[in-house]
Design a protein around this motif. Structure first.
Motif, PDB file in Angstrom:
ATOM      1  N   MET A 148      49.534  44.834  40.195  1.00  0.00           N
ATOM      2  CA  MET A 148      49.519  43.770  39.219  1.00  0.00           C
ATOM      3  C   MET A 148      48.097  43.403  38.795  1.00  0.00           C
ATOM      4  O   MET A 148      47.838  43.192  37.621  1.00  0.00           O
ATOM      5  CB  MET A 148      50.238  42.552  39.837  1.00  0.00           C
ATOM      6  CG  MET A 148      50.437  41.438  38.886  1.00  0.00           C
ATOM      7  SD  MET A 148      51.732  41.895  37.745  1.00  0.00           S
ATOM      8  CE  MET A 148      51.982  40.389  36.927  1.00  0.00           C
ATOM      9  N   ILE A 149      47.203  43.333  39.731  1.00  0.00           N
ATOM     10  CA  ILE A 149      45.818  42.991  39.417  1.00  0.00           C
ATOM     11  C   ILE A 149      45.150  44.113  38.635  1.00  0.00           C
ATOM     12  O   ILE A 149      44.277  43.854  37.807  1.00  0.00           O
ATOM     13  CB  ILE A 149      45.049  42.638  40.710  1.00  0.00           C
ATOM     14  CG1 ILE A 149      43.879  41.672  40.423  1.00  0.00           C
ATOM     15  CG2 ILE A 149      44.393  43.808  41.330  1.00  0.00           C
ATOM     16  CD1 ILE A 149      44.238  40.295  40.460  1.00  0.00           C
ATOM     17  N   VAL A 150      45.575  45.350  38.873  1.00  0.00           N
ATOM     18  CA  VAL A 150      45.013  46.497  38.154  1.00  0.00           C
ATOM     19  C   VAL A 150      45.384  46.394  36.674  1.00  0.00           C
ATOM     20  O   VAL A 150      44.538  46.659  35.808  1.00  0.00           O
ATOM     21  CB  VAL A 150      45.516  47.824  38.778  1.00  0.00           C
ATOM     22  CG1 VAL A 150      45.053  49.007  37.964  1.00  0.00           C
ATOM     23  CG2 VAL A 150      45.065  47.954  40.216  1.00  0.00           C
ATOM     24  N   ARG A 151      46.600  46.021  36.372  1.00  0.00           N
ATOM     25  CA  ARG A 151      47.016  45.853  34.978  1.00  0.00           C
ATOM     26  C   ARG A 151      46.187  44.768  34.286  1.00  0.00           C
ATOM     27  O   ARG A 151      45.793  44.907  33.132  1.00  0.00           O
ATOM     28  CB  ARG A 151      48.498  45.472  34.898  1.00  0.00           C
ATOM     29  CG  ARG A 151      49.416  46.594  35.192  1.00  0.00           C
ATOM     30  CD  ARG A 151      50.836  46.158  34.996  1.00  0.00           C
ATOM     31  NE  ARG A 151      51.761  47.207  35.364  1.00  0.00           N
ATOM     32  CZ  ARG A 151      53.072  47.070  35.389  1.00  0.00           C
ATOM     33  NH1 ARG A 151      53.616  45.912  35.056  1.00  0.00           N
ATOM     34  NH2 ARG A 151      53.835  48.064  35.734  1.00  0.00           N
ATOM     35  N   PHE A 152      45.932  43.694  35.006  1.00  0.00           N
ATOM     36  CA  PHE A 152      45.139  42.617  34.450  1.00  0.00           C
ATOM     37  C   PHE A 152      43.708  43.090  34.157  1.00  0.00           C
ATOM     38  O   PHE A 152      43.149  42.791  33.094  1.00  0.00           O
ATOM     39  CB  PHE A 152      45.120  41.429  35.427  1.00  0.00           C
ATOM     40  CG  PHE A 152      44.349  40.253  34.911  1.00  0.00           C
ATOM     41  CD1 PHE A 152      44.827  39.500  33.852  1.00  0.00           C
ATOM     42  CD2 PHE A 152      43.130  39.904  35.481  1.00  0.00           C
ATOM     43  CE1 PHE A 152      44.114  38.424  33.368  1.00  0.00           C
ATOM     44  CE2 PHE A 152      42.416  38.830  34.996  1.00  0.00           C
ATOM     45  CZ  PHE A 152      42.912  38.086  33.946  1.00  0.00           C
TER      46      PHE A 152
END
Length: 78
Positions: free
Chosen positions: A1-5
């Motif tokens: 999820m943080i990678v997408r952000f």
């Protein structure tokens, strides 16, 4: 999820950078067009009205007898 952000932030920054560069290029092109237009405007021949003695562009002046120029038809008739 943080990678997408993080990927979203990077893409947003890249798009913002591209927008600013394209906007700057367009601004430079319009500035060069304005410079050439103002340069052409400076090359206009001016003539003096025989009646009121103001200067007017030769293209707008009314030609009178003996190679004289007037700023309007009214001044030519006087």
């Amino acid at each position: 999820m943080i990678v997408r952000f993080i990927v979203f932030i990077i893409i947003s920054l890249l798009l913002w950078w591209l927008y600013r560069n394209i906007k700057a290029l367009i601004g430079q092109k319009t500035d060069s067009k304005k410079d050439s237009a103002s340069k052409e405007a400076k090359d206009v021949d001016m003539v003096q009205c025989e009646y009121c003695k103001i200067y007017t562009p030769k293209t707008h002046a009314v030609k009178g007898p003996k190679n004289t120029f007037f700023c309007s038809q009214e001044h030519k008739e006087k």
